[in-house]
Design a protein around this motif. Structure first.
Motif, PDB file in Angstrom:
ATOM      1  N   ASN A   2      -4.252   0.437  -2.163  1.00  0.00           N
ATOM      2  CA  ASN A   2      -4.036  -0.866  -1.537  1.00  0.00           C
ATOM      3  C   ASN A   2      -3.957  -1.949  -2.615  1.00  0.00           C
ATOM      4  O   ASN A   2      -4.344  -1.735  -3.758  1.00  0.00           O
ATOM      5  CB  ASN A   2      -5.172  -1.179  -0.573  1.00  0.00           C
ATOM      6  N   SER A   3      -3.459  -3.106  -2.211  1.00  0.00           N
ATOM      7  CA  SER A   3      -3.353  -4.250  -3.124  1.00  0.00           C
ATOM      8  C   SER A   3      -2.707  -3.848  -4.444  1.00  0.00           C
ATOM      9  O   SER A   3      -3.203  -4.172  -5.528  1.00  0.00           O
ATOM     10  CB  SER A   3      -4.751  -4.847  -3.378  1.00  0.00           C
TER      11      SER A   3
ATOM     12  N   TYR B 261     -14.073   6.411  -9.825  1.00  0.00           N
ATOM     13  CA  TYR B 261     -12.876   5.599 -10.008  1.00  0.00           C
ATOM     14  C   TYR B 261     -12.837   4.959 -11.388  1.00  0.00           C
ATOM     15  O   TYR B 261     -13.868   4.607 -11.964  1.00  0.00           O
ATOM     16  CB  TYR B 261     -12.828   4.479  -8.955  1.00  0.00           C
TER      17      TYR B 261
ATOM     18  N   SER C 192       0.830  -1.203   0.000  1.00  0.00           N
ATOM     19  CA  SER C 192       0.000   0.000   0.000  1.00  0.00           C
ATOM     20  C   SER C 192       0.864   1.252   0.000  1.00  0.00           C
ATOM     21  O   SER C 192       1.994   1.242   0.494  1.00  0.00           O
ATOM     22  CB  SER C 192      -0.909   0.026   1.238  1.00  0.00           C
TER      23      SER C 192
ATOM     24  N   LYS D 191     -10.919   0.348  -9.007  1.00  0.00           N
ATOM     25  CA  LYS D 191     -12.099   0.296  -8.143  1.00  0.00           C
ATOM     26  C   LYS D 191     -11.978  -0.853  -7.145  1.00  0.00           C
ATOM     27  O   LYS D 191     -11.619  -1.978  -7.516  1.00  0.00           O
ATOM     28  CB  LYS D 191     -13.344   0.135  -9.015  1.00  0.00           C
ATOM     29  N   GLY D 192     -12.239  -0.553  -5.889  1.00  0.00           N
ATOM     30  CA  GLY D 192     -12.126  -1.559  -4.847  1.00  0.00           C
ATOM     31  C   GLY D 192     -10.750  -1.645  -4.221  1.00  0.00           C
ATOM     32  O   GLY D 192     -10.577  -2.280  -3.176  1.00  0.00           O
ATOM     33  N   ARG D 193      -9.752  -1.030  -4.851  1.00  0.00           N
ATOM     34  CA  ARG D 193      -8.387  -1.044  -4.314  1.00  0.00           C
ATOM     35  C   ARG D 193      -7.917   0.349  -3.893  1.00  0.00           C
ATOM     36  O   ARG D 193      -7.163   0.481  -2.932  1.00  0.00           O
ATOM     37  CB  ARG D 193      -7.414  -1.603  -5.371  1.00  0.00           C
TER      38      ARG D 193
ATOM     39  N   THR E 253      -8.746   4.474  -2.868  1.00  0.00           N
ATOM     40  CA  THR E 253      -9.743   5.335  -2.261  1.00  0.00           C
ATOM     41  C   THR E 253      -9.263   6.780  -2.305  1.00  0.00           C
ATOM     42  O   THR E 253      -8.159   7.075  -1.821  1.00  0.00           O
ATOM     43  CB  THR E 253     -10.021   4.950  -0.800  1.00  0.00           C
TER      44      THR E 253
ATOM     45  N   ASP F  18     -12.195   1.728 -13.608  1.00  0.00           N
ATOM     46  CA  ASP F  18     -12.513   0.326 -13.325  1.00  0.00           C
ATOM     47  C   ASP F  18     -11.282  -0.439 -12.841  1.00  0.00           C
ATOM     48  O   ASP F  18     -11.394  -1.355 -12.013  1.00  0.00           O
ATOM     49  CB  ASP F  18     -13.071  -0.347 -14.574  1.00  0.00           C
TER      50      ASP F  18
END
Length: 123
Positions: free
Chosen positions: A83-84, A59, A17, A64-66, A68, A61
């Motif tokens: 992250n990730s 975001y 991260s 997205k989800g990683r 913020t 694609d």
């Protein structure tokens, strides 16, 4: 004209991260503030954006989800928590402000850019 200074880039292993910061001086944020990235040999691409007043986030694609995006009005700073991280996230990341018209994901919609910060993800 607002001036932007990014910080927080560096070298990280895949899965790790980083948190990028974009601080404004000589003015303040308004409308949208965006993060873009450019990898060697590739065009600049949209990563994330936030509406300064309402805090609505957007975001790509691919992140997205990683990732913020967030803001601190008191500090006149926008953050990008990543992250990730993957090797394909390696790029120079730049924040953009001075939005005046057009889609929030379009670089030409912004009038002010920071100098960029290098993010390198090793696999």
């Amino acid at each position: 004209q607002v001036q932007l200074v990014e910080s927080g880039g560096g070298l990280v292993q895949a899965g790790g991260s980083l948190r990028l910061s974009c601080a404004a001086s000589g003015g303040t944020f308004s409308n949208y503030v965006g993060w873009f990235r450019q990898a060697p040999g590739k065009e600049r691409e949209f990563v994330a954006a936030i509406s300064w007043i309402g805090g609505i986030t957007y975001y790509a694609d691919s992140v997205k989800g990683r990732f913020t995006i967030s803001r601190s009005s008191a500090k006149k700073t926008v953050f990008l928590q990543m992250n990730s991280l993957k090797a394909e996230d390696t790029a120079v990341y730049s924040c953009a402000a001075g939005f005046y018209s057009g889609p929030y994901y379009y670089p030409a919609s912004y009038g002010a850019w920071g100098q960029g910060t290098q993010v390198t993800v090793s696999s």
